[in-house]
Write an enzyme that holds these catalytic residues in place. Structure first.
Site, mmCIF file in Angstrom:
data_model
loop_
_atom_site.group_PDB
_atom_site.id
_atom_site.type_symbol
_atom_site.label_atom_id
_atom_site.label_comp_id
_atom_site.label_asym_id
_atom_site.label_seq_id
_atom_site.Cartn_x
_atom_site.Cartn_y
_atom_site.Cartn_z
ATOM 1 N N ALA A 16 0.874 -1.180 0.000
ATOM 2 C CA ALA A 16 0.000 0.000 0.000
ATOM 3 C C ALA A 16 0.909 1.228 0.000
ATOM 4 C CB ALA A 16 -0.902 0.000 1.223
ATOM 5 N N CYS A 73 -6.793 3.400 -9.909
ATOM 6 C CA CYS A 73 -6.777 4.277 -8.734
ATOM 7 C C CYS A 73 -8.154 4.895 -8.532
ATOM 8 C CB CYS A 73 -5.710 5.371 -8.841
ATOM 9 S SG CYS A 73 -4.993 5.643 -10.424
ATOM 10 N N GLY A 108 3.494 -11.663 -11.273
ATOM 11 C CA GLY A 108 4.213 -12.820 -10.746
ATOM 12 C C GLY A 108 5.266 -13.430 -11.632
ATOM 13 N N GLY A 111 7.906 -7.377 -12.015
ATOM 14 C CA GLY A 111 7.730 -6.471 -10.894
ATOM 15 C C GLY A 111 8.303 -7.011 -9.604
HETATM 16 C C1 LIG Z 1 5.646 -2.015 -4.437
HETATM 17 C C2 LIG Z 1 4.804 -1.942 -5.675
HETATM 18 C C3 LIG Z 1 4.518 -0.698 -6.233
HETATM 19 C C4 LIG Z 1 3.730 -0.602 -7.402
HETATM 20 N N1 LIG Z 1 3.484 0.635 -7.931
HETATM 21 C C5 LIG Z 1 2.762 0.730 -9.084
HETATM 22 C C6 LIG Z 1 2.543 1.999 -9.679
HETATM 23 O O1 LIG Z 1 3.033 3.038 -9.227
HETATM 24 N N2 LIG Z 1 1.774 2.045 -10.815
HETATM 25 C C7 LIG Z 1 1.246 0.901 -11.386
HETATM 26 O O2 LIG Z 1 0.572 0.996 -12.405
HETATM 27 N N3 LIG Z 1 1.462 -0.320 -10.841
HETATM 28 C C8 LIG Z 1 2.202 -0.434 -9.709
HETATM 29 N N4 LIG Z 1 2.440 -1.683 -9.176
HETATM 30 C C9 LIG Z 1 1.901 -2.901 -9.832
HETATM 31 C C10 LIG Z 1 2.944 -3.589 -10.690
HETATM 32 O O3 LIG Z 1 3.367 -2.749 -11.758
HETATM 33 C C11 LIG Z 1 2.395 -4.929 -11.281
HETATM 34 O O4 LIG Z 1 1.300 -4.667 -12.123
HETATM 35 C C12 LIG Z 1 1.933 -5.904 -10.213
HETATM 36 O O5 LIG Z 1 2.766 -5.837 -9.068
HETATM 37 C C13 LIG Z 1 1.917 -7.350 -10.717
HETATM 38 O O6 LIG Z 1 3.185 -7.772 -11.199
HETATM 39 P P1 LIG Z 1 4.297 -8.512 -10.268
HETATM 40 O O7 LIG Z 1 3.609 -9.645 -9.570
HETATM 41 O O8 LIG Z 1 5.353 -8.961 -11.229
HETATM 42 O O9 LIG Z 1 4.791 -7.498 -9.311
HETATM 43 C C14 LIG Z 1 3.224 -1.791 -8.009
HETATM 44 C C15 LIG Z 1 3.525 -3.038 -7.439
HETATM 45 C C16 LIG Z 1 4.302 -3.141 -6.295
HETATM 46 C C17 LIG Z 1 4.596 -4.500 -5.727
#
Ligand SMILES: Cc1cc2nc3c(=O)[nH]c(=O)nc-3n(C[C@H](O)[C@H](O)[C@H](O)COP(=O)(O)O)c2cc1C
Lengths: 49, 263
Positions: free
Chosen positions: B29, B89, B204, B225
């Site tokens: 968050a 958002c 993931g 990510g």
């Molecule tokens: C710490 C953190 C911050 C994130 N900040 C953003 C953001 O600023 N804008 C956005 O569109 N997605 C944000 N995401 C979402 C990631 O871009 C991604 O869509 C999501 O985490 C799923 O991919 P992952 O499992 O590889 O992390 C954030 C995710 C994490 C974990």
């Protein structure tokens, strides 16, 4: 003849964008880029960024 | 790379704690903490441009017009490849309901960004919806060049000793391997419904096989990510290993694999 890794084409057309390979960083997990720089600049950055 | 979402005004983000580990993933968050678009353009963009980083700028807002305002501030600036409109958002004009939960609100935010932008606009959607293809179609109709699927899934962790939410902000976004099957399904769903719309898969992915899985489900590109937090060079490692993986299986082009699982 077996296919070599060097002969593989990773380029993708993401709509109007041509990317050298299909891997990007996800928003928010790499900061603005500067945060990740210490791990990055010595490595593959020049090639795939 | 896709940078952290920037907004019209600076945002401090949510109170801590902001992250907690969960089975095969994490909840965060952060609350869109960022310096605001003007400071970002003055300070961060030149840094990226100086290093030749192909940059996709993620933008966010709390009203449809915000997306247009931020896109306008980015218009014409060198080094920006594309914009990614993060519509996952809260929309203050819709009682705080997330834009991406509503096709019309998504369309309005995307249209505002597209009208002001000088680069292609991609749209980042959440899978927390009843009909994802309908939201993706609204984004495409509003001029989106493609969609990124998916943002984090809304979750909640409770500290059973205190009876309070673990995260300072209450709920958080779930990411990491735990959400990968949901993300792959989301990609396949939209790829099937809108075959011409480019998709960036996210959720993931942490290995070559994960990237290939997203591609076979219909993604053109794949974002890394959460894996970055445990292994910072994951994305580069995957790029290094991909050619060998494909060659060993006789695949000459990654694009040949796109959508294989949909056939
Ligand atoms: C710490 C953190 C911050 C994130 N900040 C953003 C953001 O600023 N804008 C956005 O569109 N997605 C944000 N995401 C979402 C990631 O871009 C991604 O869509 C999501 O985490 C799923 O991919 P992952 O499992 O590889 O992390 C954030 C995710 C994490 C974990």
């Amino acid at each position: 003849m077996t296919l070599t890794a060097a002969a593989v084409d990773l380029a993708v057309d993401l709509g109007p964008l041509r990317l050298a390979n299909p891997v990007v960083t996800a928003a928010g997990t790499f900061g603005t880029g500067r945060e990740a720089a210490p791990t990055w600049t010595r490595r593959a950055s020049a090639r795939w960024w | 790379m896709v940078v952290k979402s920037v907004t019209r005004e600076p945002r401090a983000g949510r109170p801590g704690p902001r992250m907690v580990e969960t089975p095969a993933g994490m909840l965060n968050a952060i609350g869109l903490q960022n310096p605001g678009v003007d400071a970002w353009v003055a300070r961060d963009l030149p840094w990226l441009v100086a290093r030749g980083v192909p940059t996709i700028v993620s933008i966010a807002g709390s009203a449809a017009a915000d997306y247009g305002a931020v896109a306008a501030r980015l218009a014409g600036r060198p080094g920006i490849l594309a914009i990614e409109a993060n519509v996952s958002c809260p929309n203050v004009e819709d009682r705080g309901r997330v834009f991406a939960r509503d096709p019309a609100a998504t369309g309005a935010a995307v249209a505002a960004a597209v009208a002001a932008a000088t680069v292609p606009v991609f749209v980042k959607l959440t899978a927390d919806v009843t009909d994802l293809a309908e939201v993706a179609a609204a984004a495409a109709a509003a001029g989106a060049a493609g969609v990124t699927l998916v943002n984090t899934l809304l979750g909640l962790a409770v500290d059973v000793e205190t009876g309070r939410p673990v995260l300072g902000g209450g709920t958080g976004g779930l990411s990491g391997p735990a959400i990968r099957p949901v993300a792959v399904r989301a990609v396949a769903e939209v790829a099937r419904a809108l075959p011409g719309l480019p998709i960036i898969g996210a959720g993931g992915a942490r290995s070559v096989a994960d990237v290939v899985e997203f591609v076979m489900a219909g993604a053109t590109a794949v974002a890394i990510g959460t894996a970055t937090f445990t292994a910072p060079t994951t994305a580069a490692d995957i790029v290094d290993a991909l050619p060998g993986w494909l060659a060993a299986r006789g695949h000459r082009r990654i694009t040949d694999l796109r959508g294989l699982a949909l056939r």
